[in-house]
Design an enzyme around this catalytic site. Structure first.
Site, PDB file in Angstrom:
ATOM      1  CE  LYS A   1      -2.097  -1.156   3.856  1.00  0.00           C
ATOM      2  NZ  LYS A   1      -1.334  -2.388   4.153  1.00  0.00           N
TER       3      LYS A   1
ATOM      4  NE  ARG B   1      -4.370  -0.843  10.121  1.00  0.00           N
ATOM      5  CZ  ARG B   1      -3.329  -0.423   9.413  1.00  0.00           C
ATOM      6  NH1 ARG B   1      -3.353   0.725   8.811  1.00  0.00           N
ATOM      7  NH2 ARG B   1      -2.263  -1.176   9.306  1.00  0.00           N
TER       8      ARG B   1
ATOM      9  NE  ARG C   1       7.832  -2.749   6.094  1.00  0.00           N
ATOM     10  CZ  ARG C   1       6.528  -2.577   6.186  1.00  0.00           C
ATOM     11  NH1 ARG C   1       5.886  -1.906   5.267  1.00  0.00           N
ATOM     12  NH2 ARG C   1       5.863  -3.082   7.208  1.00  0.00           N
TER      13      ARG C   1
ATOM     14  NE  ARG D   1       6.386  -0.345  10.054  1.00  0.00           N
ATOM     15  CZ  ARG D   1       5.326  -0.299   9.242  1.00  0.00           C
ATOM     16  NH1 ARG D   1       5.418   0.307   8.075  1.00  0.00           N
ATOM     17  NH2 ARG D   1       4.200  -0.872   9.578  1.00  0.00           N
TER      18      ARG D   1
ATOM     19  NE  ARG E   1       2.110  -4.552  11.202  1.00  0.00           N
ATOM     20  CZ  ARG E   1       3.134  -4.462  10.346  1.00  0.00           C
ATOM     21  NH1 ARG E   1       4.310  -4.963  10.669  1.00  0.00           N
ATOM     22  NH2 ARG E   1       2.987  -3.880   9.196  1.00  0.00           N
TER      23      ARG E   1
END
Ligand code: AP5
Length: 220
Positions: free
Chosen positions: A15, A90, A130, A161, A172
């Site tokens: 996204k 969300r 990532r 992160r 998540r």
């Protein structure tokens, strides 16, 4: 008439990657609630600390503060032409608040809701690789075992992160299934949903997104 696009999809579906490209192509800003919450990291207030704690656990920040934050952001002048919403809504409560806000305060509505689809294995694989440069903020995808990778632009050591750590990613994904996946049918029933296979290359996903978005905008 401003153009509002809502990007839906599980964590790691791309996204943020696509929102940045679409923002340049369409000339409207990316509004990422994740980025807005991460930016609070520098604020030394009980609320900002609470938000960082919630994010690190993989849970969602409460609806009321999230909705208020988006409302304030959409009223900023650079959003006059609309926005690409990345990570919002969300929950069903957020989706309802967004529809109401756009109608009542912006005399507008959502143009299209692209859904980026990716299964759990790919989500975990992508997120574990990532990394972000702390200096220029560029996001890379590296071999997850490479803990020493550096940014090719400025040589800074790339960072993982906080909520991309093993365990939190699965949490998540569960939170996505429970709270956000119901929005797929919510927007499908409103005739706004358009699905895209997020497993394709970044360039292919962008091409598919742009042609679908442009034809929706042209159809009014
Ligand atoms: P947020 O920052 O929104 O995280 P997310 O939705 O979990 O999404 P990600 O940023 O993990 O993934 P993405 O889909 O943007 O993928 P990306 O482009 O980076 O939210 C973080 C937290 O903030 C939440 O958990 C919550 O606590 C809080 N929050 C945020 N919004 C909220 C809300 N509305 N309500 C309540 N709480 C909220 O890509 C991932 C990786 O894949 C990258 O390495 C990228 O390089 C790579 N990649 C991308 N596309 C491709 C491709 N096509 N092929 C190969 N690799 C690709």
């Amino acid at each position: 008439m401003p153009t509002y696009i809502v990007l839906l999809g599980p964590p790691g579906a791309g996204k943020g990657t696509q929102a940045k490209i679409l923002s340049t192509e369409l000339g409207i800003p990316q509004v990422s609630t994740g980025d807005l919450f991460r930016a609070m990291k520098t604020q030394d207030t009980p609320f900002a600390r609470k938000v960082q704690e919630i994010m690190a656990s993989g849970a969602l920040v409460p609806d009321d503060v999230t909705i208020q934050m988006v409302k304030e952001r959409l009223h900023q002048i650079d959003c006059d032409g609309g926005a690409i919403l990345d990570g919002f809504p969300r929950t069903t409560a957020q989706a309802e608040a967004l529809g109401k806000m756009l109608a009542e305060e912006f005399n507008s509505s959502i143009a299209v809701v692209p859904l980026l689809t990716l299964d759990e294995n790919d989500v975990v694989r992508r997120i574990s690789g990532r990394r972000q440069c702390p200096e220029c903020k560029t996001i890379y995808n590296v071999d997850p075992s490479d803990t020493e990778a550096t940014c090719p632009k400025d040589g800074e050591k790339l960072e993982l992160r906080e909520d991309d750590k093993p365990g939190v990613v699965q949490q998540r994904y569960s939170v996505y299934l429970e709270n956000t996946a119901p929005l797929v049918d919510y927007y499908r029933n409103k005739g706004l949903l358009a699905e895209f296979d997020a497993k394709q290359t970044v360039e292919k996903v962008t091409g598919d997104l742009l042609s679908a978005i442009r034809s929706r905008i042209a159809a009014g």
